[in-house]
Design a protein around this motif. Structure first.
Motif, PDB file in Angstrom:
ATOM      1  N   GLU A 123       0.099   7.077   5.613  1.00 19.73           N
ATOM      2  CA  GLU A 123      -0.508   6.156   4.803  1.00 19.73           C
ATOM      3  C   GLU A 123       0.451   5.833   3.518  1.00 19.73           C
ATOM      4  O   GLU A 123       0.698   4.754   3.035  1.00 19.73           O
ATOM      5  CB  GLU A 123      -1.775   6.594   4.458  1.00 19.73           C
ATOM      6  CG  GLU A 123      -2.631   5.408   3.591  1.00 19.73           C
ATOM      7  CD  GLU A 123      -3.984   5.893   3.317  1.00 19.73           C
ATOM      8  OE1 GLU A 123      -4.788   5.391   2.557  1.00 19.73           O
ATOM      9  OE2 GLU A 123      -4.507   7.013   3.807  1.00 19.73           O
ATOM     10  N   GLY A 159      -1.330  -7.170  15.339  1.00 17.47           N
ATOM     11  CA  GLY A 159      -1.444  -5.619  14.855  1.00 17.47           C
ATOM     12  C   GLY A 159      -2.988  -5.811  14.185  1.00 17.47           C
ATOM     13  O   GLY A 159      -3.269  -4.527  13.283  1.00 17.47           O
ATOM     14  N   GLY A 160      -3.751  -6.852  13.949  1.00 21.53           N
ATOM     15  CA  GLY A 160      -4.789  -6.473  13.207  1.00 21.53           C
ATOM     16  C   GLY A 160      -4.896  -7.394  11.816  1.00 21.53           C
ATOM     17  O   GLY A 160      -3.968  -7.989  11.346  1.00 21.53           O
ATOM     18  N   ALA A 161      -6.162  -7.316  11.296  1.00 27.79           N
ATOM     19  CA  ALA A 161      -6.300  -8.316  10.260  1.00 27.79           C
ATOM     20  C   ALA A 161      -5.587  -7.956   8.917  1.00 27.79           C
ATOM     21  O   ALA A 161      -5.546  -8.559   7.952  1.00 27.79           O
ATOM     22  CB  ALA A 161      -7.865  -8.070   9.731  1.00 27.79           C
ATOM     23  N   ASN A 162      -5.068  -6.466   9.103  1.00 27.58           N
ATOM     24  CA  ASN A 162      -4.260  -6.113   7.776  1.00 27.58           C
ATOM     25  C   ASN A 162      -2.827  -6.296   8.027  1.00 27.58           C
ATOM     26  O   ASN A 162      -2.161  -6.116   7.126  1.00 27.58           O
ATOM     27  CB  ASN A 162      -4.383  -4.553   7.487  1.00 27.58           C
ATOM     28  CG  ASN A 162      -5.823  -4.279   6.973  1.00 27.58           C
ATOM     29  OD1 ASN A 162      -6.326  -5.315   6.255  1.00 27.58           O
ATOM     30  ND2 ASN A 162      -6.476  -3.213   7.309  1.00 27.58           N
ATOM     31  N   LEU A 163      -2.398  -6.889   9.126  1.00 30.62           N
ATOM     32  CA  LEU A 163      -1.152  -7.255   9.349  1.00 30.62           C
ATOM     33  C   LEU A 163      -0.871  -8.718   9.455  1.00 30.62           C
ATOM     34  O   LEU A 163       0.238  -9.090   9.427  1.00 30.62           O
ATOM     35  CB  LEU A 163      -0.755  -6.415  10.488  1.00 30.62           C
ATOM     36  CG  LEU A 163      -0.237  -5.104  10.363  1.00 30.62           C
ATOM     37  CD1 LEU A 163       0.526  -4.344  11.417  1.00 30.62           C
ATOM     38  CD2 LEU A 163       1.042  -5.045   9.207  1.00 30.62           C
ATOM     39  N   LEU A 182       0.994   1.836  15.119  1.00 35.20           N
ATOM     40  CA  LEU A 182       0.480   1.391  13.752  1.00 35.20           C
ATOM     41  C   LEU A 182      -0.693   2.242  13.445  1.00 35.20           C
ATOM     42  O   LEU A 182      -0.798   2.546  12.188  1.00 35.20           O
ATOM     43  CB  LEU A 182       0.010  -0.199  14.017  1.00 35.20           C
ATOM     44  CG  LEU A 182       1.024  -1.205  14.367  1.00 35.20           C
ATOM     45  CD1 LEU A 182       0.614  -2.436  14.527  1.00 35.20           C
ATOM     46  CD2 LEU A 182       2.112  -1.320  13.119  1.00 35.20           C
ATOM     47  N   VAL A 239       2.878  -2.814   3.233  1.00 36.79           N
ATOM     48  CA  VAL A 239       2.580  -3.958   3.721  1.00 36.79           C
ATOM     49  C   VAL A 239       2.471  -5.048   2.789  1.00 36.79           C
ATOM     50  O   VAL A 239       1.912  -5.039   1.625  1.00 36.79           O
ATOM     51  CB  VAL A 239       1.116  -3.820   4.441  1.00 36.79           C
ATOM     52  CG1 VAL A 239       0.698  -5.099   5.004  1.00 36.79           C
ATOM     53  CG2 VAL A 239       0.896  -2.703   5.523  1.00 36.79           C
ATOM     54  N   ILE A 271       5.664  -4.922   7.464  1.00 33.85           N
ATOM     55  CA  ILE A 271       5.246  -3.457   7.277  1.00 33.85           C
ATOM     56  C   ILE A 271       6.550  -2.868   7.131  1.00 33.85           C
ATOM     57  O   ILE A 271       7.261  -2.811   8.088  1.00 33.85           O
ATOM     58  CB  ILE A 271       4.230  -3.102   8.272  1.00 33.85           C
ATOM     59  CG1 ILE A 271       4.238  -1.478   8.128  1.00 33.85           C
ATOM     60  CG2 ILE A 271       4.591  -3.338   9.764  1.00 33.85           C
ATOM     61  CD1 ILE A 271       3.028  -0.907   8.952  1.00 33.85           C
ATOM     62  N   THR A 315       0.765  -1.051  -0.077  1.00 35.06           N
ATOM     63  CA  THR A 315      -0.114   0.075  -0.069  1.00 35.06           C
ATOM     64  C   THR A 315       0.798   1.191  -0.110  1.00 35.06           C
ATOM     65  O   THR A 315       2.021   1.279   0.153  1.00 35.06           O
ATOM     66  CB  THR A 315      -0.841   0.060   1.183  1.00 35.06           C
ATOM     67  OG1 THR A 315       0.107  -0.262   2.376  1.00 35.06           O
ATOM     68  CG2 THR A 315      -1.914  -0.936   1.104  1.00 35.06           C
ATOM     69  N   GLY A 316       0.359   2.288  -0.241  1.00 33.39           N
ATOM     70  CA  GLY A 316       1.057   3.580  -0.312  1.00 33.39           C
ATOM     71  C   GLY A 316       1.812   3.664  -1.617  1.00 33.39           C
ATOM     72  O   GLY A 316       1.179   3.364  -2.704  1.00 33.39           O
ATOM     73  N   GLY A 374      -0.627   4.018   9.989  1.00 29.51           N
ATOM     74  CA  GLY A 374      -1.623   3.704   8.594  1.00 29.51           C
ATOM     75  C   GLY A 374      -2.499   4.905   8.565  1.00 29.51           C
ATOM     76  O   GLY A 374      -3.186   4.793   7.151  1.00 29.51           O
TER      77      GLY A 374
END
Lengths: 564, 342
Positions: free
Chosen positions: A307, A353-357, A299, A312, A538, A35-36, A303
């Motif tokens: 951004e 760190g959550g579902a995106n990590l 994070l 990731v 990340i 991303t980014g 994020g």
């Protein structure tokens, strides 16, 4: 390999795993999830971006500068800009990163009909950073050196070379005279294997097989830089302060696929800042990239407010709980199966760190990895079922301890596991020990570790690098600190199938991939390992950085980042 | 005149209040000490009622992970650990302080557990360890200090060198070293067996490292007492050493020990918090204020309330104990007004 530690090498050494087979299609650790700032194609060198200083940060240096010894993610990433082997993984982002391309060899080797002979023709005109030309003698000496220094993978990755077995036993007298044969006139090197090995080229593309000058002493060079062939050379290295890389004056680009020239004139790797301070430095533009995992409480800020500077990418890796199948209560299959039902993997993903990590893991082989089969037999947490299985196993009320390293994520997982184990009927406690020793401690059966938390990152894209390494009888060494089969799992039927899959891989990769998937599923039912989640990487870069590329094997291509 | 004599006589006949009662009266007149004592009582009471708060008010188990749990905040059901949905969606943030005693008053930690309930349970352990280790330390120090001071000679030499050796180490370094070693194997010396992870382990470690700090002054005091006439008289009467130490020496050093007790409790509580913060003190599943500060450290940017609340508890309790300790000292020795007082 275990992330950020050189200890795993020793583990593999003793594991004595003769890795064979694999290859196949590249795993999808591409920039698709990036991303980014978008990944830019490495179509050609963009002269206007050449120059400047790339400033990298890490808490500390990642050990020796010797590429034949160091087995850590951090140094392997840096070695990409310093050294070359006969072949290399293609230095681009995306799926193509798993392609093997000729590097110091002019072209991919001619392989004998029996699959046991690899003949490489060396490029001419390539020089080390000290000005010496690269010759076939350097190649032969480098292979000898792998054994003479008892390199961490000499007994595993390279044990299939003719004469390697003797070299492992008597490193000092290693000649490999029948295993690695040079023909100076033809400028070729022939490597003879005792048996076909379809993963051999991948093993040659790792830093442990890079070519060094023939005069390199056969001992760990520590902080002394060894001349290499890459676009940079190490000017100075103090693991507590700074590693300074400058351009190699003798480098000329011979293959953009294998070793593209770098953009920055200088790369400064500064050590000593905490990850909190490092994040702030990158936010302020005082540094360009951070090696260490980002702090959990930064994070969200990264994020949202930064951004465009965060990238990731999925990794060929998993976090897991090795279950000791030789100790009560988990010597009972029902107790192990109870564990499979007990964990809420979405909760564990949150701790990373959550579902995106990270994504919950249902299988041992990571998604998109060769041999991965898309099944999920223990998809949802079912505490009632787990409790019932514990009762059935007759182990309820027993004491269980879980040994974790002292990093934040491991401690959190340990605490979560303790809570779950209490809920399903055990008396559980967490034992937190230093990250420096936890990995070897949990391997030694003498320490009677029932459960632990560990991680495995693929050395190269092959199913055997997970299933054969982590769960074969050959990887289990009771009483040793180097027993990478932490579960102590030894199942003759599973071993036979693994051997079959490795053999099949040489002739029919599609069929072997299917077989690996079946083996994965069977092993999940037997429960020596509880996969938790597949992590993502990340990378947080400063706003000055362009041309970020994520390499599936070696992660961010540092020398391809531009700061000008 | 006669009447006056008659009125004085009964007063003279009344026995005067004992030194302990006089000290208590002086302490009661010390306003700061009384405020500190009241604060301490409140803190102790609140911590003692932790199970009531967790079970009947917050309806939570502060030792069970609740990472996938939900809570009702302002009428809406929300996840206790909320995944970021903005930007790249990175990071997970625990629910913050709701200021509602019935549900996550101080928010949740990174396991989704109620911080307020953990704070109260953690306070029980912090106070228990602080007080127990101070008591153990004072008992050991009194024993060793009296022995060294009374007998002198080689006994004094050996014990004093023992104190010197312990004193030579930086106190936290010694505590960390002992903790790291004992946390993996537990303590097994002769009949003493303490399991790794037991709360008794930090009690013993902290008590031991502070023994010289209390024993040294006591030894000095006993040496001074040794030349007093009443002690010579006791020796002349043929009293045994044990009797002299018990009946003559101990009552004279006891006020010093009593002064040390609250001060050492505060110091030991701070040490426990430091060790637990460094993960070498109280071990999971138990909690203490130190472990809660450690838990909060990973959430310092997003949920600072966890660290601040636990830090405040440690700070306030330590200040209260110190003020009370000063008051006790002033009460027992009204001439020693080192830090003000009544």
């Amino acid at each position: 390999m275990k992330r950020i530690t050189a200890i795993a090498g020793a583990a593999l050494l003793a594991a004595g795993v003769a890795a064979c087979s694999g290859g196949g299609d590249g795993a999808a650790t591409s920039g698709a999830g990036t991303t980014g700032q978008t990944t830019q194609a490495a179509a050609g060198f963009q002269e206007q971006h050449k120059g400047g200083t790339l400033r990298l940060l890490a808490k500390a240096g990642d050990g020796t500068l010797d590429p034949h010894i160091n087995y850590s993610n951090g140094q392997w990433q840096i070695f990409q800009a310093l050294y070359d082997g006969l072949v290399s993984f293609r230095k681009v982002g995306g799926k193509a990163a798993y392609d093997i391309v000729p590097d110091l060899a002019k072209e991919l080797p001619q392989v004998g009909a029996d699959g046991k002979t690899y003949t490489f023709t060396l490029r001419t005109g390539v020089k080390f950073s000290n000005g010496d030309p690269v010759t076939v003698d350097d190649v032969v000496a480098s292979f000898r050196r792998i054994f003479r220094i008892s390199g961490p993978t000499s007994g595993t990755f390279y044990s299939g070379i003719v004469g390697a077995a003797e070299c492992v036993k008597k490193p000092a007298g290693c000649t490999l005279d029948k295993g690695v044969v040079a023909d100076a006139a033809a400028n070729t090197v022939t490597i003879n294997l005792v048996a076909p090995d379809s993963e051999f080229l991948q093993k040659l593309a790792l830093p442990h097989a890079v070519v060094l000058p023939k005069g390199t002493p056969a001992k760990d060079q520590g902080t002394t830089p060894i001349p290499g062939t890459g676009p940079y050379k190490v000017e100075s290295y103090n693991p507590n302060q700074l590693m300074k890389l400058v351009r190699n004056p003798n480098f000329t680009e011979w293959s953009r696929d294998a070793q593209p020239q770098g953009y920055p004139d200088e790369i400064d790797y500064n050590y000593g800042l905490t990850s909190e301070a490092a994040v702030t430095a990158v936010e302020n533009g005082q540094a360009d990239w951070i090696f260490d995992p980002l702090p959990a409480d930064r994070l969200t800020e990264i994020g949202t407010s930064y951004e465009q500077q965060a990238h990731v990418n999925p990794l060929a890796a998993f976090w897991y709980i090795p279950v000791n199948v030789n100790l009560a209560p988990f010597d009972k299959p029902e107790a192990r199966q109870a564990l499979q039902w007990a964990f809420d993997k979405n909760a564990l993903v949150k701790m990373f760190g959550g579902a995106n990590l990270a994504q919950p893991a249902c299988t041992i082989l990571p998604p998109s990895f060769p041999g991965h089969a898309d099944f999920c037999d223990f998809s949802q947490q079912d505490l009632a079922k787990a409790k019932q299985l514990v009762q059935q196993s007759g182990t309820a009320g027993q004491e269980v301890s879980i040994v974790v390293a002292d990093d934040d994520v491991s401690k959190q997982i340990g605490e979560y596991a303790r809570s779950v184990l209490e809920q399903i009927g055990y008396q559980a406690k967490v034992k937190v020990i230093s990250t420096n020793i936890q990995f070897t401690y949990i391997q030694n059966s003498k320490n009677k570790v029932q459960l632990s938390v560990s991680q495995w990152y693929a050395d190269y894209p092959a199913a055997s690098n997970f299933l054969n390494v982590l769960l074969s009888c050959a990887s289990y060494h009771p009483g040793s600190d180097s027993s990478i089969n932490i579960s102590g799992f030894c199942d003759k039927d599973a071993d036979a199938k693994i051997a079959q899959a490795m053999k099949l891989d040489q002739t029919d990769p599609a069929a072997s991939g299917k077989l690996w998937g079946e083996i994965d599923r069977e092993l999940m039912q037997k429960g020596p390992i509880i996969p938790l989640f597949n992590p993502k990487q990340i990378d947080f870069v400063s706003k000055n950085v362009g041309n970020y590329q994520f390499h599936a094997q070696f992660h961010a291509l540092l020398d391809q980042m531009w700061v000008k | 005149m006669t009447a006056a004599v008659e009125t004085v006589a009964p007063r003279a006949a009344r026995p005067s209040a004992g030194p302990w009662r006089q000290a208590l009266r002086r302490l009661a007149r010390n306003r700061s000490a009384m405020i500190a004592a009241a604060g301490l009582v409140l803190i102790v009471l609140a911590c003692a009622l932790a199970p009531v708060y967790a079970g009947s008010i917050a309806h939570t188990d502060p030792f069970t992970s609740n990472a996938s749990g939900t809570a009702v905040v302002n009428g809406a059901r929300v996840p206790v650990l909320a995944q970021s949905t903005e930007g790249l969606g990175l990071g997970v943030t625990p629910i913050g302080p709701t200021w509602n005693p019935g549900s996550f008053f101080l928010g949740a930690d990174n396991q989704g557990r109620d911080v307020m309930a953990r704070l109260l349970y953690g306070g029980r352990n912090s106070l228990m360890i602080g007080l127990s280790s101070a008591a153990l330390c004072c008992v050991l120090a009194t024993l060793l200090g009296v022995l060294a001071g009374y007998f002198g000679g080689w006994i004094d030499a050996v014990l004093s060198r023992f104190f010197d050796v312990i004193w030579a180490f930086p106190v936290y370094l010694l505590a960390i070293c002992l903790s790291v070693v004992l946390l993996t194997s537990g303590l097994h010396v002769g009949p003493i067996h303490i399991d790794a992870g037991s709360l008794a382990l930090p009690v013993v470690i902290i008590a031991l490292i502070y023994v010289p700090y209390v024993a040294r002054p006591l030894r000095g005091q006993v040496i001074a007492l040794r030349n007093k006439e009443f002690l010579h008289a006791a020796v002349g009467l043929g009293a045994s050493d044990l009797r002299i130490m018990r009946r003559e020496v101990l009552p004279n050093v006891l006020p010093t020990v009593v002064v040390f007790l609250p001060l050492m409790t505060a110091l030991n509580m701070l040490t426990e918090s430091a060790l637990s913060f460094l993960s070498v003190g109280v071990q999971s599943p138990d909690a203490s204020w130190g472990t809660i500060i450690n838990d909060g450290l990973a959430l310092l940017y997003t949920r600072p309330a966890i660290t601040i609340a636990a830090g405040l508890c440690v700070g306030l309790t330590a200040v209260a104990l110190n003020v009370l300790g000063d008051g006790v000292r002033d009460a027992l020795d009204p001439n020693a007004r080192l830090r003000g007082g009544a």
